[in-house]
Motif scaffolding. Sequence first.
Motif, short mmCIF file in Angstrom:
data_model
loop_
_atom_site.label_atom_id
_atom_site.label_comp_id
_atom_site.label_asym_id
_atom_site.label_seq_id
_atom_site.Cartn_x
_atom_site.Cartn_y
_atom_site.Cartn_z
N THR A 3 0.81 -1.21 0.00
CA THR A 3 0.00 0.00 0.00
C THR A 3 0.85 1.26 0.00
OG1 THR A 3 -0.14 -0.08 2.41
CG2 THR A 3 -1.93 -1.11 1.16
N SER A 4 2.15 1.15 0.28
CA SER A 4 3.00 2.35 0.32
C SER A 4 3.66 2.66 -1.01
CB SER A 4 4.08 2.17 1.39
OG SER A 4 4.92 1.08 1.07
N GLU A 5 3.46 1.81 -2.03
CA GLU A 5 4.16 1.99 -3.30
C GLU A 5 3.34 2.71 -4.36
OE1 GLU A 5 5.09 -2.24 -3.73
OE2 GLU A 5 7.21 -1.68 -3.72
N ARG A 6 2.14 3.18 -3.99
CA ARG A 6 1.30 3.81 -5.00
C ARG A 6 0.83 5.18 -4.55
NH1 ARG A 6 -3.53 0.52 -6.53
NH2 ARG A 6 -3.79 2.25 -7.97
N PRO A 7 1.69 6.19 -4.69
CA PRO A 7 1.21 7.54 -4.37
C PRO A 7 0.05 7.91 -5.28
CG PRO A 7 3.29 7.62 -5.57
CD PRO A 7 3.04 6.19 -5.23
N ARG A 8 -0.84 8.76 -4.75
CA ARG A 8 -2.04 9.18 -5.48
C ARG A 8 -2.82 7.95 -5.98
NH1 ARG A 8 -1.61 14.26 -9.21
NH2 ARG A 8 -0.63 12.86 -10.69
N TRP A 9 -2.91 6.97 -5.12
CA TRP A 9 -3.55 5.70 -5.45
C TRP A 9 -5.01 5.86 -5.84
CZ3 TRP A 9 -7.63 4.74 -2.21
CH2 TRP A 9 -7.64 5.43 -0.99
N TRP A 10 -5.65 6.91 -5.32
CA TRP A 10 -7.08 7.12 -5.57
C TRP A 10 -7.39 7.46 -7.02
CZ3 TRP A 10 -3.88 9.92 -2.39
CH2 TRP A 10 -3.45 11.15 -2.89
N ARG A 11 -6.38 7.80 -7.81
CA ARG A 11 -6.62 8.21 -9.19
C ARG A 11 -7.02 7.05 -10.09
NH1 ARG A 11 -5.06 13.56 -10.20
NH2 ARG A 11 -5.38 13.13 -12.41
N ASP A 12 -6.65 5.83 -9.74
CA ASP A 12 -6.97 4.69 -10.61
C ASP A 12 -7.43 3.46 -9.83
OD1 ASP A 12 -4.59 3.91 -9.46
OD2 ASP A 12 -3.55 3.50 -11.34
N ALA A 13 -7.74 3.61 -8.56
CA ALA A 13 -8.09 2.47 -7.72
C ALA A 13 -9.43 1.86 -8.10
CB ALA A 13 -8.11 2.89 -6.25
N VAL A 14 -9.56 0.56 -7.85
CA VAL A 14 -10.87 -0.10 -7.82
C VAL A 14 -11.23 -0.22 -6.34
CG1 VAL A 14 -12.20 -2.16 -8.37
CG2 VAL A 14 -10.41 -1.37 -9.93
N ILE A 15 -12.32 0.43 -5.96
CA ILE A 15 -12.70 0.54 -4.56
C ILE A 15 -14.00 -0.24 -4.34
CG2 ILE A 15 -13.35 2.14 -2.71
CD1 ILE A 15 -11.64 4.26 -4.24
N TYR A 16 -13.97 -1.11 -3.35
CA TYR A 16 -15.11 -1.99 -3.05
C TYR A 16 -15.84 -1.46 -1.83
CZ TYR A 16 -17.55 -6.49 -2.28
OH TYR A 16 -18.49 -7.49 -2.11
N GLN A 17 -17.13 -1.25 -1.95
CA GLN A 17 -17.92 -0.75 -0.83
C GLN A 17 -18.48 -1.90 -0.01
OE1 GLN A 17 -21.43 1.58 -1.66
NE2 GLN A 17 -21.91 1.79 0.52
N VAL A 18 -18.12 -1.93 1.26
CA VAL A 18 -18.69 -2.88 2.21
C VAL A 18 -19.76 -2.18 3.04
CG1 VAL A 18 -18.21 -4.10 4.38
CG2 VAL A 18 -16.72 -4.44 2.40
N TYR A 19 -20.95 -2.77 3.06
CA TYR A 19 -22.03 -2.32 3.93
C TYR A 19 -21.97 -3.24 5.15
CZ TYR A 19 -26.62 -0.49 5.18
OH TYR A 19 -27.66 0.14 5.82
N PRO A 20 -21.41 -2.77 6.27
CA PRO A 20 -21.05 -3.69 7.36
C PRO A 20 -22.17 -4.59 7.86
CG PRO A 20 -20.02 -1.55 7.72
CD PRO A 20 -20.95 -1.38 6.55
N ARG A 21 -23.40 -4.09 7.94
CA ARG A 21 -24.50 -4.91 8.45
C ARG A 21 -24.77 -6.13 7.58
NH1 ARG A 21 -27.86 -2.69 12.28
NH2 ARG A 21 -29.58 -4.07 11.72
#
Length: 540
Positions: A3-21
């Motif tokens: 996780t430390s090797e990708r500065p500005r990681w948010w520019r191309d990330a695939v982000i998974y949404q967890v709905y905790p319940r």
Amino acid sequence: MSTSERPRWWRDAVIYQVYPRSFADANGDGIGDIAGIRKRLGYLSELGVDAIWFGPWYPSPMADAGYDVADFRAIEPVFGSLAEVEELITEAHGQGLRIIADLVPNHCSDQHPWFQAALAGGPDAPERDLFWFRPGRGPDGDQPPTDWIGEFGGGTWTRTTNPDGTAGDWYLHLFAAQQPDFNWDHPRVRAEFEDILRFWLDRGVDGIRIDSAALLLKDATLPEVVAGAAHPFHDLDGVHDIYRSWRRIADGYPEPRALIGEVWLPDRQRFTNYLRPDELHTAFNFDFLSCAWDAAALRESIDGTLAEHATIDAPATWVLSNHDVTRVVTRYGRADTTFSFASKREGTYTDLELGTVRARAAALLSLSLPGAAYVYQGEELGLWEVEDIPPALRQDPMFPRSGFVDPGRDGCRVPLPWTGDAAPFGFSPDDATTVPWLPQPAAWKDQTVQAQTSDPHSMLELYRQAIRLRRELPALGNGTLHWLPAPDGVLAFARDPGFACVVNLSDTPVPIPPHQDKLLASRPVDGDLLPPDTAVWLRM
């Protein structure tokens, strides 16, 4: 990649949404929890996502599924403990997964200590200045201060009772009555949330998703909403000063931390104001999410999004669904494939087979556009909106506040199916004696993770392959695109080096452009004709 090797990681990330319940229940009480999430981190790692966004996990009476927060620095006991969340963050980082926490700055729970003190202290309580307490209109003060309509529908003011039993002032709540709005004109509110921000970033959270980001400030003169006039609580200019302050905090950490706004604004220029270089890093693209399954409409949304973001070098985001909207398989199986809260109704005829075919094509489209992509839990399983939840089991306040017309959002929040042929489908342990908090359809036996794993034609394997290719191909992720010539009803674009995506939204097969290889298709492609409602990735 760590996780430390990708500065500005948010520019191309695939982000998974967890709905905790609704993700995974480890203790068998029918409600998802942190322990269940930790047991399933391997699934998310195998899926290939870069980050996980968690819905609110704070102590809450659950008047609005956790968005009524009683303590912003603790964990709801139903979900687990702060120590467990800290272990979750460490374990996720060990698997290369970043963590995004949900922060709710517009309002809190009516059980929050500040609001309880405001009520207990009567009209002169200093804590009242932290909220929007106002006298009512009329000779007896029995009319609310304004006629504003709330974000859930209905009124936005509730009258209090003074400690001596007399009728008191009214307080503002843009959402449910149990969610009083903070007064962001007060410096104590601003200082409190800056401290809360640091609290979570200090614990290793990589990003903060900001709920209702454009609503924080209100016009203190309380004008009514008038068409053509400045809105009294939507997108006031002063809100940007808040996010400039937050950005300075986020940028003060050695590891890049992202601020992600939930910004529902139809004006793209006003939307991208939140993404200026000294404000939020990125925001949700509801324009794309709400768009019809129509080539011209989607192209206009894509072009408009990319053009506005390019002016400030901000990354676009591509979102098909989340915990608030009708699931994409259901939406795309209807005659009207758009989404809006105003028109959300159940009982509309839905062709789930057609919706699934289109959702598969939409997945390849969204994952190949420049910027970041979001996947809402269950989207990768092809889950549909559950529309037959008995009224007595519905929990979303949208349902009663609409006079039981709007079904609410429970239908997209039903717990995930993991294994087996019957509920709870591995969501809870086999020996659990409590049923899941919302009922799962029996037909989901074919949608479980177990049933779809290793099935080359399943939605899950399509997502796994697409996300893997997205990581491997230098053309995908952050960058630009250029459109290719295409027939009416077809989207075709190239991304350098050597990649093209073609999506046929017409009702007839169309020729596939000359190419070197077919990398991935949303459904089988016979020869060089692309079927309707199908997407293909090409090596050029």
